[in-house]
Structures are given as C-alpha cells and as structure tokens.
Write a protein that holds these residues in place. Structure first.
Motif, PDB file in Angstrom:
ATOM      1  N   ASP A   1      -2.066   4.273  -8.127  1.00 20.14           N
ATOM      2  CA  ASP A   1      -2.501   5.214  -7.097  1.00 20.14           C
ATOM      3  C   ASP A   1      -3.947   5.653  -7.309  1.00 20.14           C
TER       4      ASP A   1
ATOM      5  N   ALA B   1      -6.045   3.114  -5.557  1.00 17.60           N
ATOM      6  CA  ALA B   1      -5.964   3.275  -4.101  1.00 17.60           C
ATOM      7  C   ALA B   1      -6.847   4.433  -3.634  1.00 17.60           C
ATOM      8  N   ARG B   2      -6.803   5.538  -4.349  1.00 21.41           N
ATOM      9  CA  ARG B   2      -7.628   6.687  -3.956  1.00 21.41           C
ATOM     10  C   ARG B   2      -9.118   6.372  -4.119  1.00 21.41           C
TER      11      ARG B   2
ATOM     12  N   ARG C   1       0.376   3.789  -3.034  1.00 22.04           N
ATOM     13  CA  ARG C   1      -0.607   4.842  -2.767  1.00 22.04           C
ATOM     14  C   ARG C   1      -0.224   6.180  -3.376  1.00 22.04           C
TER      15      ARG C   1
ATOM     16  N   TRP D   1       0.836  -1.197   0.000  1.00 19.66           N
ATOM     17  CA  TRP D   1       0.000   0.000   0.000  1.00 19.66           C
ATOM     18  C   TRP D   1       0.876   1.254   0.000  1.00 19.66           C
TER      19      TRP D   1
ATOM     20  N   GLU E   1     -10.196   4.449  -1.090  1.00 16.75           N
ATOM     21  CA  GLU E   1     -10.348   5.339   0.060  1.00 16.75           C
ATOM     22  C   GLU E   1     -11.694   6.068  -0.002  1.00 16.75           C
TER      23      GLU E   1
ATOM     24  N   LEU F   1      -5.258   2.797   4.758  1.00 14.83           N
ATOM     25  CA  LEU F   1      -5.285   1.359   4.504  1.00 14.83           C
ATOM     26  C   LEU F   1      -6.171   0.656   5.526  1.00 14.83           C
TER      27      LEU F   1
END
Length: 394
Positions: free
Chosen positions: A331, A334-335, A211, A207, A338, A233
């Motif tokens: 990334d 990953a965003r 990220r 991560w 989130e 995470l």
C-alpha cells in the motif's frame, strides 16, 4: 546527490570517524535519511548521532559534531547543521545538479529505478491461507523484496485457486509447513478471485486488493472502473500514458528530453525555493564546503517551483520501495504512485513540456520533458511491482 547517495555519504563519514578513532562505536549497516519536515532545517535529516551516542559513550551532540565536519567536506553537501538533541540536517549543494543526477539515474535504470541490493542478505519464507487477498499480497511483497535483493519463498495452506494465475499469482508449494513460517494475513477480500476478475478485471482487482493497508478492508467496488480523476488507479495510469504521449509529441516536433545544464537557465531565471529557516534556538552554526562563502547561487529554471514537488517524489521513490519491502506494505507503493501522479499533473499544467501554437521548442521544454519522462518511468516501474499494467494509451 540523491537521498541514497547522501545515506552512503553519512555512513562513510561514520566509518572514517571510527577508523580515525574519533568515534568508538559499531558502524551501522545503513544510515536512514529522511526529507526534512515542514518548518525544519535543510533538505534532509538523520538521527545517526543519537543512535551512536550510547555505544560511543558520548553525548549525542558531540557525536553529531564529529560527523558534521566529515560530512560537510563531501562533494554535493552544502551545509550541515546540528539541531535539537543531536539531529544532523543537510542542505545539498547545487540543487540543479542534484536533480540532474536523479533524472539521469531514472533514465539509466528505467523500470528498475529504485531497485537495489540493500536486503541481499535476507531470506524470507511466507505462508498464507487459500484466500485471494492474502495470495496477491504475498506475491507482491515477494516482488518488492526481490527487487531489493532478498530471496523469497511463498507457500499456501491449501492447493491454490486456479483463478489466481489470472491475477499473476504463483506459489512455490502448498500444505502445512514443517516449521512455523511468517504469515501474510490481510483482512480477507470477501470475494473469490473468479468473482473479482469477472467484476473488475485483473488490474483493477489487484489495485483494490493492494491499495488499502493489510489491516484495513479492501475497497473492491465499481468505483475502481471509473474513467475519471476520482479513481486513483485511473489517475496513475493516465499520468503514465500522458507522459508517454509527451515523448511521442516531442519526437513529432523534432526534440527530445534534456535535463537543464547545471548553472544555466533554460528560461528566465527564478530564485529557487530555499530551505526553511533553521531553528534558531537549537541550531549550531552550520559547517559548509570551503568555497560556499564565495559561491554565487546557481541559476535555476523558471519552472523550479512547480517542478519541486514532483522532483522530490521522484528522488524519494527508491526509499519508498525499500520501506515497502521492509514493512511488507504494498500500500505504501500505491500511495507513492498516487502522489507522483498528482504532482505530475500539477507540473504539467503549470509548465507544459510541449510548445503551444507557433512557439518553438526551447531548452525549457527539453528540461520539462525530462522531468515528465522520469515521472512516467517511476509510475510504470511502480505499477509493474504491483503486478498492474501501465498502458501507453488510455
């Protein structure tokens, strides 16, 4: 209608216009639709008319009019407006039905929701240095591209670090390639795989390496191990674990998820949030489906307002995965995860999917559970593409 469905609908309208000789221009391989920005008109918009205006030797507004009348006749499309210099703005018909289609797609496709074959004709060969962040990034980009149908091969300049295997990294070959290949060159991690594994473990290490955008330095400190909301995470994995716990809790209470039936309300009806007003100065009269003038608004669930951000993120997930693959940008994924986790907890806290106290399970709870389960599936699938485990319990 999902964003992918709308994209195909617009592309079909372009093909029809060309086949009918109303438009003389090459048909694009794909049409990109994007969610309308705040203050804009409709649910989605695209710039395909501006793209085709030059080849068609027509003003963009005229191309937009040609496409508008063809798209407006398609099922699932409520309104089509022309804004600005020739943008097409779409308001989807029957939002509840569109939401059900998205939730059904997630349930049917599972962890593969958002995968596709848009890049099936592409072949990529990546080369990277013997550096852990480059290796993890290249391997993850490979996963993203493969999930969209591309064929990918990765090589390393030197023999791979034996510890890379503990991070899930493999390479197809090593050495100097006979011809220049596409390089994967993120800012180096500043630590070896062994050091990161000892400090963080494989999931937090991956991560941290993925990220940040490749041109930014990766944050690889102890904050990745914090068991709290300040750690993205942890928040993502906790949202997934909570979604799975809701399914177990519902089973113990004797009910399962079920998307709210179209045109019915599982709770007290509430007005669904309407799209922002059209830009009056630059908006032409909208084309609508034939029965739109006499249609009554579809009933929506009382939790629509709280569910809307989460449902929109779930619907947008396939587009995010495709963009992450095309731009070689893990990334972005990953965003996205989130954002889904944040919206999940907002929805969960506003509209609990499980009944409390002596309350009996209702259609509202079944509908809420369907949304929560879809969010959990999206989170698990996204983490899988990043090579990170999604535990059922935290």
């Amino acid at each position: 209608m999902t964003p992918a469905d709308l994209s195909r609908t617009v592309l079909h309208a372009v093909r029809r216009a060309v086949d009918e000789d109303a438009l003389r221009a090459p048909v694009p391989a794909r049409v990109r639709v994007e969610r309308t920005r705040p203050g804009g008109s409709g649910d989605y918009a695209c710039a395909v008319a501006l793209q085709l205006a030059g080849p068609a030797a027509l003003p963009a507004l005229e191309v937009a009019r040609i496409l508008r009348e063809r798209v407006a006749a398609e099922p699932g499309v409520g309104r089509v407006e022309i804004t600005g210099p020739g943008f097409l703005s779409f308001t989807l018909d029957a939002p509840a039905e569109s939401d059900r289609a998205v939730l059904a797609a997630v349930r049917e496709q599972g962890l593969a929701y958002g995968h596709g074959d848009a890049l099936r004709d592409e072949i990529h060969q990546f080369h990277h240095a013997r550096e852990v962040r480059a290796a993890v990034t290249a391997q993850t980009v490979r996963r993203l591209l493969t999930a969209q149908g591309a064929r990918v091969r990765t090589t390393c300049a030197e023999p791979p670090d034996p510890d890379w295997g503990r991070l899930g990294v493999t390479v197809d070959a090593h050495g100097t390639p006979p011809v220049p290949l596409t390089g994967i060159r993120p800012v180096p991690a500043g630590a070896t795989a062994g050091e990161l594994l000892e400090r963080l473990g494989p999931d937090a290490a991956r991560w941290g390496l993925l990220r940040a955008a490749g041109h930014d330095r990766a944050a690889l400190g102890p904050e990745l191990l914090v068991q709290g909301e300040a750690n993205p995470l942890f928040r993502v994995r906790y949202a997934h674990a909570r979604a799975r716990a809701l399914t177990r809790g519902a089973a113990a209470l004797g009910f399962t998820a079920e998307a709210a039936p179209y045109g019915e309300s599982p709770a007290e009806p509430a007005a669904h949030g309407t799209s922002p007003a059209a830009q009056a100065a630059n908006t032409e009269p909208a084309a609508t489906t034939a029965n739109a003038a006499n249609a009554e608004p579809a009933a929506t669930t009382a939790h629509d307002a709280a569910a809307r951000p989460l449902l929109d993120l779930i619907a947008d997930h396939p587009g995010v995965l495709l963009a992450g693959a095309r731009h070689r940008a893990p990334d972005r994924v990953a965003r996205q995860l989130e954002a889904v986790a944040h919206a999940f907890f907002d929805f969960h806290d506003s509209c609990p999917p499980l009944p409390a106290g002596d309350e009996k399970p209702s259609a509202a709870h079944r509908a809420r559970l369907a949304i929560a389960e879809a969010a959990g599936t999206v989170l698990a699938g996204g983490l899988s593409l990043l090579g990170i485990r999604a535990p059922e319990h935290l």
